[in-house]
Write a protein that holds these residues in place. Structure first.
Motif, PDB file in Angstrom:
ATOM      1  N   UNK A 143      12.901 -20.250   0.272  1.00 25.51           N
ATOM      2  CA  UNK A 143      12.090 -20.450   1.471  1.00 25.51           C
ATOM      3  C   UNK A 143      11.329 -19.201   1.873  1.00 25.51           C
ATOM      4  N   UNK A 144      10.805 -19.227   3.114  1.00 28.55           N
ATOM      5  CA  UNK A 144       9.951 -18.141   3.586  1.00 28.55           C
ATOM      6  C   UNK A 144      10.766 -17.011   4.219  1.00 28.55           C
ATOM      7  N   UNK A 145      10.056 -16.076   4.854  1.00 31.98           N
ATOM      8  CA  UNK A 145      10.720 -14.901   5.423  1.00 31.98           C
ATOM      9  C   UNK A 145      11.727 -15.269   6.508  1.00 31.98           C
TER      10      UNK A 145
ATOM     11  N   UNK B   4      20.108 -11.299  10.447  1.00 36.48           N
ATOM     12  CA  UNK B   4      19.313 -10.480  11.354  1.00 36.48           C
ATOM     13  C   UNK B   4      18.079  -9.983  10.615  1.00 36.48           C
ATOM     14  N   UNK B   5      17.134  -9.423  11.346  1.00 39.21           N
ATOM     15  CA  UNK B   5      15.963  -8.820  10.714  1.00 39.21           C
ATOM     16  C   UNK B   5      16.338  -7.459  10.139  1.00 39.21           C
ATOM     17  N   UNK B   6      15.900  -7.159   8.927  1.00 35.11           N
ATOM     18  CA  UNK B   6      16.133  -5.804   8.415  1.00 35.11           C
ATOM     19  C   UNK B   6      15.266  -4.799   9.165  1.00 35.11           C
ATOM     20  N   UNK B   7      15.752  -3.575   9.292  1.00 36.44           N
ATOM     21  CA  UNK B   7      14.927  -2.535   9.921  1.00 36.44           C
ATOM     22  C   UNK B   7      14.279  -1.625   8.883  1.00 36.44           C
ATOM     23  N   UNK B   8      14.608  -1.857   7.586  1.00 33.29           N
ATOM     24  CA  UNK B   8      13.997  -1.096   6.490  1.00 33.29           C
ATOM     25  C   UNK B   8      13.685  -2.061   5.353  1.00 33.29           C
ATOM     26  N   UNK B   9      12.491  -1.935   4.775  1.00 33.91           N
ATOM     27  CA  UNK B   9      12.122  -2.669   3.564  1.00 33.91           C
ATOM     28  C   UNK B   9      11.795  -1.669   2.469  1.00 33.91           C
ATOM     29  N   UNK B  10      12.400  -1.863   1.294  1.00 35.36           N
ATOM     30  CA  UNK B  10      12.051  -1.130   0.078  1.00 35.36           C
ATOM     31  C   UNK B  10      11.354  -2.126  -0.849  1.00 35.36           C
TER      32      UNK B  10
ATOM     33  N   UNK C 141       5.849 -10.722   2.605  1.00 33.80           N
ATOM     34  CA  UNK C 141       7.147 -11.113   3.131  1.00 33.80           C
ATOM     35  C   UNK C 141       7.890  -9.917   3.712  1.00 33.80           C
ATOM     36  N   UNK C 142       7.730  -8.759   3.058  1.00 34.98           N
ATOM     37  CA  UNK C 142       8.368  -7.550   3.556  1.00 34.98           C
ATOM     38  C   UNK C 142       7.913  -7.186   4.953  1.00 34.98           C
ATOM     39  N   UNK C 143       6.626  -7.293   5.206  1.00 32.62           N
ATOM     40  CA  UNK C 143       6.092  -6.982   6.530  1.00 32.62           C
ATOM     41  C   UNK C 143       6.556  -8.011   7.552  1.00 32.62           C
ATOM     42  N   UNK C 144       6.516  -9.282   7.193  1.00 29.95           N
ATOM     43  CA  UNK C 144       6.859 -10.338   8.147  1.00 29.95           C
ATOM     44  C   UNK C 144       8.348 -10.382   8.478  1.00 29.95           C
ATOM     45  N   UNK C 145       9.203  -9.975   7.548  1.00 29.18           N
ATOM     46  CA  UNK C 145      10.645 -10.047   7.829  1.00 29.18           C
ATOM     47  C   UNK C 145      11.156  -8.846   8.619  1.00 29.18           C
ATOM     48  N   UNK C 146      10.388  -7.757   8.656  1.00 26.27           N
ATOM     49  CA  UNK C 146      10.857  -6.527   9.299  1.00 26.27           C
ATOM     50  C   UNK C 146      11.016  -6.680  10.808  1.00 26.27           C
ATOM     51  N   UNK C 147      12.038  -6.003  11.326  1.00 31.54           N
ATOM     52  CA  UNK C 147      12.230  -5.931  12.770  1.00 31.54           C
ATOM     53  C   UNK C 147      11.144  -5.058  13.394  1.00 31.54           C
ATOM     54  N   UNK C 148      10.876  -5.272  14.669  1.00 27.33           N
ATOM     55  CA  UNK C 148       9.917  -4.437  15.386  1.00 27.33           C
ATOM     56  C   UNK C 148      10.357  -2.965  15.307  1.00 27.33           C
ATOM     57  N   UNK C 149       9.384  -2.096  15.044  1.00 26.27           N
ATOM     58  CA  UNK C 149       9.687  -0.673  14.930  1.00 26.27           C
ATOM     59  C   UNK C 149      10.302  -0.283  13.604  1.00 26.27           C
ATOM     60  N   UNK C 150      10.323  -1.223  12.639  1.00 27.03           N
ATOM     61  CA  UNK C 150      10.950  -0.960  11.353  1.00 27.03           C
ATOM     62  C   UNK C 150      10.118  -0.091  10.426  1.00 27.03           C
TER      63      UNK C 150
ATOM     64  N   UNK D 259       0.632  -3.948  12.797  1.00 30.80           N
ATOM     65  CA  UNK D 259       0.320  -3.217  14.022  1.00 30.80           C
ATOM     66  C   UNK D 259       1.082  -3.716  15.227  1.00 30.80           C
ATOM     67  N   UNK D 260       1.190  -5.032  15.368  1.00 34.99           N
ATOM     68  CA  UNK D 260       1.873  -5.596  16.530  1.00 34.99           C
ATOM     69  C   UNK D 260       3.351  -5.237  16.580  1.00 34.99           C
ATOM     70  N   UNK D 261       3.933  -5.013  15.406  1.00 34.39           N
ATOM     71  CA  UNK D 261       5.349  -4.641  15.351  1.00 34.39           C
ATOM     72  C   UNK D 261       5.569  -3.126  15.430  1.00 34.39           C
ATOM     73  N   UNK D 262       4.483  -2.360  15.424  1.00 29.70           N
ATOM     74  CA  UNK D 262       4.577  -0.890  15.381  1.00 29.70           C
ATOM     75  C   UNK D 262       5.460  -0.442  14.213  1.00 29.70           C
ATOM     76  N   UNK D 263       5.157  -0.984  13.043  1.00 36.95           N
ATOM     77  CA  UNK D 263       5.885  -0.591  11.836  1.00 36.95           C
ATOM     78  C   UNK D 263       5.361   0.747  11.324  1.00 36.95           C
ATOM     79  N   UNK D 264       6.163   1.398  10.491  1.00 35.43           N
ATOM     80  CA  UNK D 264       5.762   2.641   9.838  1.00 35.43           C
ATOM     81  C   UNK D 264       5.736   2.410   8.336  1.00 35.43           C
ATOM     82  N   UNK D 265       4.645   2.817   7.705  1.00 39.37           N
ATOM     83  CA  UNK D 265       4.467   2.636   6.266  1.00 39.37           C
ATOM     84  C   UNK D 265       4.636   3.969   5.551  1.00 39.37           C
ATOM     85  N   UNK D 266       5.471   3.952   4.504  1.00 39.82           N
ATOM     86  CA  UNK D 266       5.678   5.142   3.676  1.00 39.82           C
ATOM     87  C   UNK D 266       5.252   4.835   2.245  1.00 39.82           C
TER      88      UNK D 266
END
Length: 359
Positions: free
Chosen positions: A230-232, A241-247, A258-267, A287-294
């Protein structure tokens, strides 16, 4: 001169055994290593099948291999920390000691990097490690402790990719991590996340056998098949729960989304895998989740030593937390090295293939 049997990629679909002269010590900090174990990387297969990866284009014959361990046979006069007989993991990329990136402590970004079995911009090919003798500066070798075998030493290179990603993204105790991709890098990145203290690690892939391997190895607390599961939202439900880190270790656009959509806010979203080209990115969600990209590229200072330390700690006990050996699905002798490349290229369940020798 001492003969140096080598495995050479001449062009697309053309690998042969060749014999060259072995390298000799010319600098007092040089070390000569007899290569014992070498893993086949996905990048090797890209060169074999396509002759290039992104800006790195094969223009002339190249000795293959960059995931290797071996035994020291000779050291330069200034080498004090290594001696003949020591087993080492070989870090395959040596930067220019004059570059700004090197001076800034980011030598993996050096534009003049001499990286084993990777064509350089000038069309020259730094020698790979699939040969009997390989020369390296002493500070790009890490001594293997007694409990870390040479076979495990060949896993240090891809394990270091996971270490670098975890350090760049600041993975810490208690994090909940989603890893996309159950290939060697994804599995090892998950292992690092667990060793760095993640409370939950879910691995996402489309092949159930790889997901089962990840669980059997002890690197995943949860798994998710993104093709059948299924989906995210279903991924989050599976994890609880939502993960706070995606690798993200695949570079595939569906996984990136899917990685972006499943992340918790601020992840934190950490891109590890290489995409084949530009992708459509869900920037509004980001942007709406204030995620950080590395972004991450290979590995840097201390990552190899950390990877060796992870293996040493893991195997200090008779009951290791993670069974790294399970990901080695194929072991082949030197004389079957070309068959090994064909096997990995064909897929058919190969995860990590290790070539021994040459003796």
């Amino acid at each position: 001169m001492t003969p140096n049997p080598s495995l050479v990629l001449n062009k697309v679909d053309d690998i042969t055994f060749e014999t060259y002269d072995a390298p000799t010590i010319t600098d007092p900090h040089d070390v000569l290593v007899q290569v014992k174990k070498t893993g086949i990387c996905g990048s090797d297969i890209h060169y074999y099948a396509h002759g290039k990866i992104g800006p790195f284009v094969l223009k002339s014959p190249m000795v293959l291999g960059h995931e290797s361990s071996g035994t020291v046979v000779e050291v330069g006069s200034a080498v004090k920390d290594l001696k003949p007989g020591d087993n080492v993991a070989i870090e395959p990329g040596v930067p220019s000691r004059l570059s700004d990136e090197y001076k800034q402590g980011k030598y993996n970004l050096c534009p003049h990097m001499c990286f084993a079995a990777t064509p350089s911009a000038d069309g020259k090919n730094p020698p790979g490690t699939l040969c009997k003798y390989f020369k390296s500066p002493q500070d790009f070798l890490v001594k293997l402790p007694e409990q870390v075998t040479l076979e495990m030493g060949a896993l240090v290179e891809p394990l270091s990719v996971g270490v670098h990603a975890a350090r760049v993204g600041g993975i810490k105790f208690g994090d909940v991590v989603a890893v996309f991709g159950a290939g060697p890098v994804g599995i090892l990145a998950a292992a690092v996340a667990k060793k760095f203290g993640a409370s939950k690690v879910i691995i996402v892939d489309i092949f159930d056998n790889k997901l089962e391997m990840a669980k059997e190895m002890g690197v995943a607390t949860h798994t998710f098949n993104s093709k059948t599961g299924g989906d995210y939202k279903k991924l989050i439900e599976e994890l609880g729960q939502e993960p706070n880190v995606v690798l993200e270790c695949t570079g595939a656009e569906p996984c990136i989304r899917m990685g972006v959509f499943c992340l918790a806010h601020g992840g934190k979203y950490i891109q590890v895998g290489n995409a084949p080209g530009d992708v459509t990115f869900p920037i509004t969600e980001f942007g709406n989740k204030e995620l950080t990209l590395f972004g991450t590229f290979r590995y840097g200072y201390g990552d190899y030593k950390t990877a060796v330390g992870i293996l040493a700690q893991n195997y200090a006990s008779n009951l290791p937390e993670i069974d790294f050996e399970k990901m080695i699905t194929h072991r082949l002798k030197w004389e079957d090295a070309i068959k090994a490349y064909d096997l990995v290229r064909a897929g058919n369940g190969a995860v990590k293939c290790i070539i021994s020798g040459p003796e």
